[in-house]
Design an enzyme around this catalytic site. Structure first.
Site, short mmCIF file in Angstrom:
data_model
loop_
_atom_site.label_atom_id
_atom_site.label_comp_id
_atom_site.label_asym_id
_atom_site.label_seq_id
_atom_site.Cartn_x
_atom_site.Cartn_y
_atom_site.Cartn_z
N ASN B 601 0.86 -1.18 0.00
CA ASN B 601 0.00 0.00 0.00
C ASN B 601 0.90 1.24 0.00
O ASN B 601 1.55 1.53 1.01
CB ASN B 601 -0.90 -0.03 1.25
CG ASN B 601 -1.84 1.17 1.31
OD1 ASN B 601 -1.54 2.25 0.79
ND2 ASN B 601 -2.97 0.99 1.95
N LYS B 603 0.37 4.26 0.31
CA LYS B 603 0.05 5.30 1.27
C LYS B 603 0.62 4.99 2.66
O LYS B 603 1.27 5.82 3.27
CB LYS B 603 -1.48 5.43 1.36
CG LYS B 603 -1.94 6.72 1.94
CD LYS B 603 -3.44 6.88 1.72
CE LYS B 603 -3.92 8.16 2.37
NZ LYS B 603 -5.34 8.38 2.13
N GLN B 608 5.29 5.25 6.58
CA GLN B 608 6.41 4.62 7.29
C GLN B 608 7.72 5.33 6.97
O GLN B 608 8.54 5.57 7.85
CB GLN B 608 6.52 3.15 6.88
CG GLN B 608 5.46 2.28 7.49
CD GLN B 608 5.66 2.19 8.98
OE1 GLN B 608 6.65 1.66 9.45
NE2 GLN B 608 4.74 2.75 9.73
N GLU B 675 11.86 0.29 8.95
CA GLU B 675 13.10 0.79 9.51
C GLU B 675 14.06 1.35 8.47
O GLU B 675 15.03 2.01 8.80
CB GLU B 675 13.78 -0.33 10.32
CG GLU B 675 12.97 -0.69 11.54
CD GLU B 675 13.43 -1.97 12.20
OE1 GLU B 675 13.77 -1.93 13.39
OE2 GLU B 675 13.45 -3.01 11.53
#
Ligand SMILES: Cc1cc2nc3c(=O)[nH]c(=O)nc-3n(C[C@H](O)[C@H](O)[C@H](O)COP(=O)(O)OP(=O)(O)OC[C@H]3O[C@@H](n4cnc5c(N)ncnc54)[C@H](O)[C@@H]3O)c2cc1C
Ligand code: SF4
Lengths: 330, 717
Positions: B601, B603, B608, B675
């Site tokens: 996704n 978005k 993130q 991360e």
């Protein structure tokens, strides 16, 4: 939090009666400083007297041409007031650099004058701190003091006053209006309002117990063309100043007719740069003169173990603030 | 519908309307409140406890200290390794290991009563001299485990061969995770069974910790955590407050709510430790790396061991024959550090990517060309090929988008008024692990419509798990997302590895996929329909005459996966404007390019990455927890002094995901993004500051005071 009595008076008389009736009573403005400190167990009042509804929340012009700003008005409403923006943009700019929109909406002018130092040792009750608990020593002196004073400190206390508003008020030579519970009122010159630690670091200012601040008085409109508030901090908003400079210039016929200059983050009180102001008066607004004024301001600075950077940045900041003030409308 | 679409979060409306319940928001009947008490010395022993004043207060139900706490499982090792499912004994002895350690708990009818009474419990201590700053105790440094060291070739020889080399030390400060949602729990203990509404990233591990610490069976522990307001690693494991609350629930016989205060989140939910990283790096004139060495010294506590692998990235990112990586720890009187977003990579890549920039400048080489020159498609640390690696492409495409050609090689040459302008770049890599994950699908047919419920003990820590799981189910069941209901965060559901280590998306999606595929397979089998036949779930249920059908599935890494090194790669570009007199700076622009497999996704992935970039900018700009050198307490105690970036500090951010198909990583080709974003951002900012000012800032955070006091690098005009 410790238990306390909460009083919400409708007029001054009720407020004073309540304050006198209970030992260790405090007035509650926006609470943005006092309530935080109560949660930290640093302030331990036995009573809070809410003063929001007292009638000291206006801005009015007086015959002499100056303005009176009510003590219970919020920082946001003061800084954004049309008359303040027009006549004292330096004050407006300084106030808007402080905290966040939310805090400025709650914070009152009276409370801002009395906000306490951000010294981390003061905030932590397990640490020694002469300001919080006289006689326990100054933890910061031989500890972490990068944010502490370079002027006017002694080994009893090296804390700085954190207010931005007060730096502008010092440059503007404001006055503080105070009312005693017994009814008398008095006016305190801004330079005498806050104090240096001397032998009583627990006292930040010259208010007597239970005195109520009712207003701040500003002299005739000043520095509305040439002003700057420069705040050096670790992020672009929502941080206290490492140091700050309030600079105002009145230019007449190409010369400086009057200069207002003060620094924040450098002393136990807003630090008025009187010698630099005097030096600049009558001089041409040149970068050379600005530089000299800056050096003069820092001449007697006494850094601590971790804060000599304040001198380095301080000189540059004064020069820059004066230059930006001058160039604003030149 | 399906994966790859930028749909809104499926649980978004619940969050904005306050219907999504976080741990401390559950209305549990008969619940009471607890407040924890923490130590005010850094080392020593409690010699007396006086609870008399506190006990007298209205509403107080119990006061627990080491004197009356129940005996829990403790370790017999001196420095047991802290892991995600370790035991968490608390209040077991009068010994104090650090300032802020839990020493007591007060339970009362109301929150205010508990708080007030907690203040009235008096402790007397026998103080000892604590070890606060690990730099003063270098002689105590030890190697935590054999794998802490790694080498190939011979670094000394490699350095001797080099035409240009340098040796530099980089420091990263203590940082804290500080998710928005405070750590919290509501615990009950009934008939030997524990029920805990707790804000946790990994449900199964939390249950294990609780079971092991109280020495009960895991079947008797239920952990519920449907929504988590961020974790960043601090909620990977159940912490001591979880144990405290359960202990109190057992003692008082009522549900206990315990919230860790923001101040206690500095001292009781772990931290990212201070790292001193010594880099040695050498290259030939043509830019070929000959040696790379990365030695890290940091601290652990005096009661547990945790090592962050700062050097891991240095082993694998570049093609260098001679490589040395070491890690040493000094036990100090601070709480045990633990994983914080991109442990190892975020801190290690700061050192590595700054050192690469420093050497590129010495070589008079463009730092992008220098990196590309030393690119490799094989992970030299284990000789496995990368399953896919688009680092070069990230660097090239990023440079194009960013306008890298406008950069001057010579620092401090681009200005605008009082501003000095600089450009910086860094490369990034982050392992894309993937772990065994189970899931259940419940299909229900109502009229002509099929609704599906997916259950797994996965968590959504703000990342978008609900959404991508729903999209995955939609993709494989071929029904709209609106007909899918996702239920997470309950230990009654099938086991997943939880959220952490950037494996969430890949693991949860593949787990959900298997459950869906199994459901279809089983339904087809019942009808004797061929596996490849196209036939809708609705028809499958109808033909089977079923209104409801359940299936489970488990996904796990393949053999191919084990034979490869599987990583996400990226590059970050940034433009920084530094005020020449005040040392204040603004990040004007960032372009981040990532190659992280299939984007489920765009978005939520974008969210993130910008979150990671902002956190990385915080690392560079302001984040640090300061330790008082004489007393050992943290003088940063709230968000007023623990600074994270504000909007004004941050840039226009452009995020680009390169298309990448990596079926070795996993069946769906999903890699982590959680991360990658934070990794090496700080280096790109420090490198840009060098380009702007000619000053090398090797100590994070780069504050105005440090920047003003720093001297220009030798050789800068
Ligand atoms: C996170 C944070 C960041 C901040 N950042 C900044 C910043 O960058 N710059 C800055 O300048 N400030 C900053 N502030 C401080 C803020 O400006 C002060 O907290 C605020 O001005 C205090 O006003 P108040 O009305 O809330 O005072 P209160 O908290 O209500 O009172 C403060 C003190 O004043 C006394 N008092 C209040 N009114 C009167 C009166 N009329 N007469 C007598 N006594 C009175 C109270 O008894 C109390 O002792 C920040 C505060 C916070 C919490
Ligand atoms: S500087 Fe002042 S406020 Fe700070 S510890 Fe010393 S005495 Fe207390």
């Amino acid at each position: 939090m410790r238990p306390f009595i909460y009083i919400h008076p409708q007029n001054e008389k009720e407020a004073f009666t309540a304050a006198l009736a209970t030992e260790n009573s405090k007035y509650l403005g926006g609470g943005t400083n006092l309530l935080d400190l109560m949660k930290e167990d640093v302030e331990r009042p036995s009573q809070l007297v809410e003063i929001a509804d007292l009638n000291f929340n206006k801005i009015s012009e007086h015959e002499s041409g100056g303005y009176t700003i009510g003590a219970m008005l919020s920082n946001a409403d003061t800084a954004n007031h049309q008359k303040i923006r027009e006549n004292y943009p330096l004050l407006s700019m300084a106030m808007l650099s402080a905290a966040t929109a939310q805090i400025r909406n709650m914070a009152t002018n009276g409370g801002n004058l009395l906000q306490r130092t951000r010294c981390p040792y003061f905030f932590e009750t397990s640490m020694p701190c002469n300001k919080r608990e006289p006689g326990t020593g100054c933890g910061a002196l031989n500890g972490m003091n990068s944010q502490h004073a370079i002027f006017g400190w002694n080994e009893k206390c090296i804390a700085v006053n954190p207010s931005d508003m007060c730096v502008a008020l010092a440059a503007l030579d404001a006055k503080v209006l105070v009312q005693k519970p017994e009814g008398d009122s008095r006016t305190i010159d801004f330079k005498n309002f806050h104090r240096l630690p001397e032998d009583k670091p627990e006292l930040d200012n010259s208010l007597e117990p239970n005195e109520l601040i009712t207003a701040i008085e500003l002299p005739e409109p000043m520095f509305s063309d040439h002003y700057d508030y420069l705040k050096i901090r670790e992020r672009s908003s929502y941080a206290f100043a490492l140091i700050s400079v309030a600079a105002g210039l009145q230019i007449k016929d190409g010369s400086i007719a009057k200069a207002g200059l003060a620094m924040g983050g450098v002393a136990h009180k807003p630090w008025k740069l009187t010698a630099s102001e005097e030096f600049l008066t009558g001089k041409k607004p040149t970068s050379e003169n600005f530089k000299k004024a800056a050096e003069l301001a820092m001449k007697d600075a006494r850094p601590l173990s971790d804060n000599s950077y304040k001198i380095e940045i301080g000189i540059k900041a004064i020069e820059r603030a004066l230059t930006q003030a001058f160039e604003r409308k030149a | 519908m399906g994966i790859g679409n930028a749909i809104d979060r499926v649980e978004g409306h619940l969050k904005v309307t306050g219907k999504a319940k976080y741990s401390s928001e559950f209305q549990i009947e008969n619940k009471v409140y607890a407040q924890a008490i923490t130590s005010t010395i850094a080392k020593g022993e409690i010699i007396s406890v006086d609870t008399s004043e506190a006990e007298k207060q209205k509403g107080v139900l119990a006061i627990i200290t080491y004197k009356n706490a129940e005996k829990l499982k403790t370790s017999d090792k001196k420095l047991p390794v802290l892991d995600v499912d370790s035991i968490q004994p608390v209040l077991q002895s009068p010994n104090i290991h650090y300032y802020g350690e839990y020493i007591g708990l007060v339970v009362a009818e109301t929150f205010e009563q508990a708080q007030y009474a907690a203040r009235l419990v008096k402790f007397e201590y026998k103080k000892e001299t604590p070890k606060i700053n690990f730099k003063n105790h270098r002689e105590d440094a030890y190697r935590p485990k054999e794998e802490s060291d790694y080498s190939r070739g011979n670094v000394e020889e490699g350095l001797a061969e080099a035409d240009v080399k340098l040796e530099m030390t980089y420091n990263t400060p203590i940082e804290h995770h500080h998710p928005m949602e405070l750590h919290a729990i509501i615990a009950t203990w009934e008939n030997g069974k524990v029920k805990a509404y707790a804000s946790q990233q990994m449900i199964d591990n939390a249950a294990k910790t609780i079971a092991k610490t109280f020495q009960i069976s895991k079947e008797n522990v239920r952990v519920i955590s449907p929504y988590v307001g961020g974790g960043f690693g601090s909620k990977l494991a159940a912490k001591q407050h979880v144990i405290l609350a359960i202990m109190a629930a057992k003692k008082v016989g009522r549900p206990i709510q315990l919230t860790v205060t923001r101040n206690q989140m500095f001292t009781n939910t772990n931290l990212r430790q201070y790292n001193e990283q010594k880099m040695r790096i050498g290259a030939k004139k043509n830019g070929t790396l000959t040696a790379l060495s990365h030695e890290t010294l940091s601290h652990t506590s005096t009661y547990e061991e945790f090592q962050e692998s700062c050097g891991a990235v240095t082993k694998m990112l570049y093609k260098v024959p001679n490589n040395l990586v070491t890690h040493r720890l000094v036990p100090t009187n601070l709480q045990t550090p633990f994983a914080m977003r991109a442990p190892g990579e975020a801190t290690g890549s700061f050192a590595l990517e700054c050192a690469m920039d420093e050497l590129a400048w010495k070589l008079k080489m463009d730092p992008i060309d220098f990196r590309i020159k030393n690119d490799t498609q094989t992970d030299l640390s284990n000789d496995k090929p990368f399953s896919s690696r688009l680092l070069k492409e990230c660097l090239r495409i990023g440079a194009e988008k960013f306008g890298w050609k406008e950069r001057n090689m010579e620092p401090a040459t681009k200005t605008n008024g009082n501003w000095l302008i600089g450009y910086g770049v860094s490369g990034a890599s982050r392992g894309a692990p993937y772990q065994k994950t189970s899931s259940k699908v419940i299909l229900e047919r109502k009229n002509q419509t099929v609704y599906a419920t997916i259950q797994m003990d996965a968590t959504d820590i703000g990342t978008g798990s609900y959404t991508i799981i729903a999209q995955t189910a939609s993709e494989y069941l071929k029904i709209p997302v609106e007909q899918i209901n996702v239920e997470l965060g309950d230990s009654l559901f099938p086991v997943t590895p939880g959220s952490g280590g950037s494996w969430g998306a890949a693991s949860f999606a593949n787990g959900a996929r298997m459950a869906c595929l199994n459901a279809i397979k089983e339904l087809k089998k019942k009808l004797n329909v061929g596996e490849n036949e196209e036939i809708s779930v609705e028809k499958l249920l109808t033909d089977n005459k079923l209104d409801k059908f359940e299936a489970e599935g488990t996904a796990e890494p393949s053999e191919e996966f084990e034979k490869h090194s599987v990583y996400s790669f990226g590059a970050n570009f940034c433009e920084v404007w530094v005020d020449k007199d005040t040392g204040m700076y603004r990040i004007k622009k960032m372009v981040n390019v990532g190659a992280c497999g299939k984007i489920l996704n765009p978005k939520t992935s974008f969210g993130q990455i910008i979150g990671g970039l902002t956190m990385g900018a915080g690392m560079a700009l302001a984040e640090q927890t300061r330790v008082e050198p004489n007393f050992g307490n943290f003088i940063t105690r709230s968000f007023a002094d623990y600074h994270v970036p504000v909007n004004l500090d941050m840039a226009n951010i452009e995020v680009i995901f390169l298309p990448e198909e990596d079926k070795i990583a996993n069946a769906m080709g999903v890699k982590g993004v959680g991360e990658l974003g934070i990794t090496s951002v700080a280096a790109s900012i420090a490198n840009a500051i060098f380009n702007a000012t000619g000053k090398r800032m090797r100590d994070l955070p780069i504050t105005p005071e440090k920047l003003i006091m720093a001297k220009k690098e030798i050789g800068v005009a």
